[in-house]
Every structure is written in structure tokens, then in C-alpha cells.
Design a protein around this motif. Structure first.
Motif, PDB file in Angstrom:
ATOM      1  N   TYR A 174     -11.951   2.900  10.052  1.00 46.80           N
ATOM      2  CA  TYR A 174     -12.263   3.184  11.669  1.00 46.80           C
ATOM      3  C   TYR A 174     -10.902   3.111  12.242  1.00 46.80           C
ATOM      4  O   TYR A 174     -10.045   2.311  11.770  1.00 46.80           O
ATOM      5  CB  TYR A 174     -13.182   1.851  12.353  1.00 46.80           C
ATOM      6  N   GLU A 197      -8.527   4.406  15.939  1.00 47.32           N
ATOM      7  CA  GLU A 197      -8.476   4.668  17.274  1.00 47.32           C
ATOM      8  C   GLU A 197      -7.164   5.553  17.751  1.00 47.32           C
ATOM      9  O   GLU A 197      -6.271   5.800  16.931  1.00 47.32           O
ATOM     10  CB  GLU A 197      -8.636   3.526  18.207  1.00 47.32           C
ATOM     11  N   PRO A 214      -7.734  -0.404  15.094  1.00 48.94           N
ATOM     12  CA  PRO A 214      -7.969  -0.985  16.642  1.00 48.94           C
ATOM     13  C   PRO A 214      -7.064  -2.288  16.875  1.00 48.94           C
ATOM     14  O   PRO A 214      -6.626  -2.239  18.033  1.00 48.94           O
ATOM     15  CB  PRO A 214      -9.401  -1.753  16.356  1.00 48.94           C
ATOM     16  N   HIS A 217      -3.626  -0.788  17.666  1.00 48.43           N
ATOM     17  CA  HIS A 217      -3.842   0.017  19.030  1.00 48.43           C
ATOM     18  C   HIS A 217      -3.823  -1.122  20.226  1.00 48.43           C
ATOM     19  O   HIS A 217      -3.359  -0.912  21.438  1.00 48.43           O
ATOM     20  CB  HIS A 217      -5.307   0.632  19.188  1.00 48.43           C
TER      21      HIS A 217
END
Length: 100
Positions: free
Chosen positions: A3, A5, A30, A33
């Protein structure tokens, strides 16, 4: 499963008015980020490729970040000056008032 971002170096919205294009974006996990959003991490505007961590003894400090696309040096400097340096100053002021 992975995953990621997208972080906007010059944030979108009224205060910063950053562009929503790839020259203003970093694809990050994440955790990183959030660290860029808060100003804990920045990219050194002097060379455009080394990570600056708010804590200079952190393992990420000085690491090279590899871009898969061209990131604007203007956006790198904006993030450094308007996000990272402000957090650094706020922390400095907090420490001075709290401990001195």
C-alpha cells in the motif's frame, strides 16, 4: 499486499496552493507520508536527493531518496522552508521554554 500514498511537497489547498502534478508528489508508505506531512522528514534542498530528519541522529537522516520521476526543486525547497523548518523552529522554542 503493498500500500502506498502520495505526498504533496507543496500541500494542496488555500494556505499552500500546491499543484496536483507528479513534480510535486512523492509516492511513500503511509508512515513516511505522515512524517513528511508533519515536517519530520524533508529532502535537502541543497542537493535534492538526501533525506533530512528532524532528529539528526535518526537512521533516515542523510539517506539518499531515489525518484522514479522528476520532482521540482521549487517544491522541495517549499516543503523544506514552509513545513520542515517551521516544525524545527517550533520544537526549538518549545524546548527553550520548557527546559530553560
Amino acid at each position: 499486499m503493498f500500500y502506498s500514498e502520495v505526498h504533496h511537497l507543496q500541500p494542496l489547498g488555500n494556505k499552500h496552493n500546491g499543484a496536483d502534478n507528479k513534480h510535486n508528489m512523492l509516492v511513500l508508505c503511509p508512515n513516511h507520508h505522515s512524517m513528511f506531512d508533519l515536517g519530520i522528514l524533508a529532502i535537502d534542498p541543497m542537493d535534492g536527493c538526501h533525506i533530512i530528519h528532524i532528529d539528526s541522529i535518526d537512521n533516515l537522516n542523510g539517506k539518499i531518496i531515489e525518484f522514479k520521476h522528476i520532482v521540482s526543486s521549487i517544491n522541495i525547497r517549499y516543503h523544506y522552508e514552509n513545513i520542515h523548518k517551521i516544525l524545527k523552529q517550533e520544537l526549538r522554542e518549545y524546548i527553550l521554554t520548557k527546559y530553560w
